[in-house]
Design an enzyme around this catalytic site. Sequence first.
Site, PDB file in Angstrom:
ATOM      1  N   HIS A 215       0.816  -1.217   0.000  1.00 49.02           N
ATOM      2  CA  HIS A 215       0.000   0.000   0.000  1.00 49.02           C
ATOM      3  C   HIS A 215       0.851   1.269   0.000  1.00 49.02           C
ATOM      4  O   HIS A 215       0.332   2.372   0.114  1.00 49.02           O
ATOM      5  CB  HIS A 215      -0.915  -0.039   1.238  1.00 49.02           C
ATOM      6  CG  HIS A 215      -2.073   0.892   1.172  1.00 49.02           C
ATOM      7  ND1 HIS A 215      -2.302   1.871   2.127  1.00 49.02           N
ATOM      8  CD2 HIS A 215      -3.088   1.003   0.279  1.00 49.02           C
ATOM      9  CE1 HIS A 215      -3.396   2.531   1.822  1.00 49.02           C
ATOM     10  NE2 HIS A 215      -3.901   2.042   0.713  1.00 49.02           N
ATOM     11  N   LYS A 217       3.272   4.431  -1.133  1.00 46.26           N
ATOM     12  CA  LYS A 217       3.369   5.375  -2.244  1.00 46.26           C
ATOM     13  C   LYS A 217       4.613   6.214  -2.016  1.00 46.26           C
ATOM     14  O   LYS A 217       4.644   7.044  -1.110  1.00 46.26           O
ATOM     15  CB  LYS A 217       2.153   6.312  -2.312  1.00 46.26           C
ATOM     16  CG  LYS A 217       0.805   5.606  -2.463  1.00 46.26           C
ATOM     17  CD  LYS A 217       0.097   5.453  -1.164  1.00 46.26           C
ATOM     18  CE  LYS A 217      -1.291   4.858  -1.408  1.00 46.26           C
ATOM     19  NZ  LYS A 217      -1.877   4.320  -0.191  1.00 46.26           N
ATOM     20  N   ASP A 222      17.637  10.163  -7.121  1.00 49.23           N
ATOM     21  CA  ASP A 222      19.081  10.298  -6.887  1.00 49.23           C
ATOM     22  C   ASP A 222      19.487  10.041  -5.437  1.00 49.23           C
ATOM     23  O   ASP A 222      20.575  10.431  -5.008  1.00 49.23           O
ATOM     24  CB  ASP A 222      19.569  11.688  -7.317  1.00 49.23           C
ATOM     25  CG  ASP A 222      19.461  11.905  -8.820  1.00 49.23           C
ATOM     26  OD1 ASP A 222      19.403  10.905  -9.556  1.00 49.23           O
ATOM     27  OD2 ASP A 222      19.414  13.080  -9.249  1.00 49.23           O
ATOM     28  N   HIS A 391      -8.671  11.513   0.870  1.00 49.79           N
ATOM     29  CA  HIS A 391      -7.938  10.257   1.019  1.00 49.79           C
ATOM     30  C   HIS A 391      -6.753  10.431   1.982  1.00 49.79           C
ATOM     31  O   HIS A 391      -5.914   9.540   2.118  1.00 49.79           O
ATOM     32  CB  HIS A 391      -7.446   9.823  -0.368  1.00 49.79           C
ATOM     33  CG  HIS A 391      -6.954   8.417  -0.460  1.00 49.79           C
ATOM     34  ND1 HIS A 391      -5.626   8.103  -0.686  1.00 49.79           N
ATOM     35  CD2 HIS A 391      -7.591   7.235  -0.355  1.00 49.79           C
ATOM     36  CE1 HIS A 391      -5.482   6.796  -0.732  1.00 49.79           C
ATOM     37  NE2 HIS A 391      -6.654   6.240  -0.525  1.00 49.79           N
ATOM     38  N   LYS A 393      -4.226  10.615   5.120  1.00 47.53           N
ATOM     39  CA  LYS A 393      -3.978   9.783   6.298  1.00 47.53           C
ATOM     40  C   LYS A 393      -3.012  10.563   7.197  1.00 47.53           C
ATOM     41  O   LYS A 393      -1.817  10.627   6.934  1.00 47.53           O
ATOM     42  CB  LYS A 393      -3.358   8.435   5.917  1.00 47.53           C
ATOM     43  CG  LYS A 393      -4.239   7.619   4.948  1.00 47.53           C
ATOM     44  CD  LYS A 393      -3.617   7.584   3.602  1.00 47.53           C
ATOM     45  CE  LYS A 393      -4.214   6.625   2.613  1.00 47.53           C
ATOM     46  NZ  LYS A 393      -5.555   6.225   2.674  1.00 47.53           N
ATOM     47  N   ASP A 398      -0.801  17.771  19.901  1.00 44.56           N
ATOM     48  CA  ASP A 398      -0.306  18.910  20.674  1.00 44.56           C
ATOM     49  C   ASP A 398       0.367  19.995  19.837  1.00 44.56           C
ATOM     50  O   ASP A 398       1.128  20.808  20.368  1.00 44.56           O
ATOM     51  CB  ASP A 398       0.664  18.436  21.764  1.00 44.56           C
ATOM     52  CG  ASP A 398      -0.006  17.513  22.777  1.00 44.56           C
ATOM     53  OD1 ASP A 398      -1.240  17.538  22.855  1.00 44.56           O
ATOM     54  OD2 ASP A 398       0.719  16.787  23.479  1.00 44.56           O
TER      55      ASP A 398
END
Length: 473
Positions: A215, A217, A222, A391, A393, A398
Amino acid sequence: MNTLLWTFYGIVTLWSIISIILHGSRPTKSLSWLLAVVLLPFAGPLLYYLFGVNRRKFKFFRLKQTEKRKLFDEKYKDIHELENSVDFHSAKNKKLSKLIENGTLLKAYAGNKATVLNGGKETFESIFETLEQAEHFIHLQYYIFSEGELSERFYNIFKEKIAKGVEVRLIYDSFGSSSFRGNTIKRFRDLGVKAFPMMPIRFGSLLFTLNYRNHRKMIIVDGKIGFTGGVNVTDQYIKPISDLGIWNDIHIKLEGPVVKSLHRVFIKDYYFASDEELLLKEKYIPKIEQKGNHTIQIVAAGPDSKQPAIMQQYISMIMLAEKCICIANPYFIPSTAVLQALKIAALSGIKVSILVPKISDSKMAKLSMFSNFEELLAVGVNIYLRPDFSHSKMILIDGEIASIGSGNFDYRSFEHNFETNALLYDVELTKSIQTEFDTICNNYIPLDYESFKNRPVWKRLLEGMAKFFSPLL
């Protein structure tokens, strides 16, 4: 014939029930699978065999590749430099970073520059600009790499860069990137792109790999610049191609020593996806100079990990919070431990705010998500519904620590998927992200406990039914 068929069904069902009892990791999950096996003749045992068998304890950890992945971590854990690693003065930061380091072998590093990217347009503009400056190699890893305008832009950049001697490697998930096959992938390979599926779905390995997906991404250019977050390569981020409209998301660009940690995750995955091409030469792991003043730590976990690091990270952040917790997630289906941690925080006087989309690409996930809201609202948690599909996440605590990545608040991210988060130990950066979070929340009225409690009975029934299957999502 019918007698033979029902005898076979009885044996398989009995095996499933015994396996659930012996190897179930949690009572709630075991109960869900028992209900599925009993209420869904034939389909229930098959679904359990495909998705429910606890392969951490049972079969998956005995797979040859998984044992080799564990040994890889031990053998190459010293590829990190101690230079730029951090010894925190803050007890909160020290405790969290040590948890992640012990669970993932990835340290926190100072001297980085992090740029938060909001939405697909901003994310891909930054990605393409960076790719066009690549001099040595481009390494990509995506859950979804689908055919469309964005993939065509990648193709054209790869074509130009490979002609100049730049190496391009791509790992993709064979389930999430199901459209990336045949002539489509052949075009990329014909250019010289070294493209490989991660845990490919094949007949001989179907029962052992279907439930465990990559999952992640991320992009590394370089060895010095990296990207990670929630954004996949799909045109859903740049134009409306479904009723959900243009997807919203958050991504992050990383420069500095922490990129080596992100690259280490890629190198390990590529090593196995490519049939053991090891990228540990100095060319691929260059010395990285400091680029800024941000302290960052990569969190990486999967079904081969010794610890469920993503879940532990989230629980630790919740328990370390002293003033406020902000969560944005499209699939907020927390485990019992995470749910209890949030309730304890709210009951302790900590302001807990959760931002989720009102619409979803999964009706079952939406119903399951809503099934948890009543008990959270009852203890004072603020829940906001945004009208677009986000989408993102993300979790902030604090105004001091932020996490952006691919890990959802659900069982799949905690146990079944390969995930990567970037943990930001920076007050200024975290406060800027929280300001954006607060601005979005202030546009909407939080759910009211009394009104939500009195929602129609049919909705509560559907949510209750979905909740039974939440450990399976």
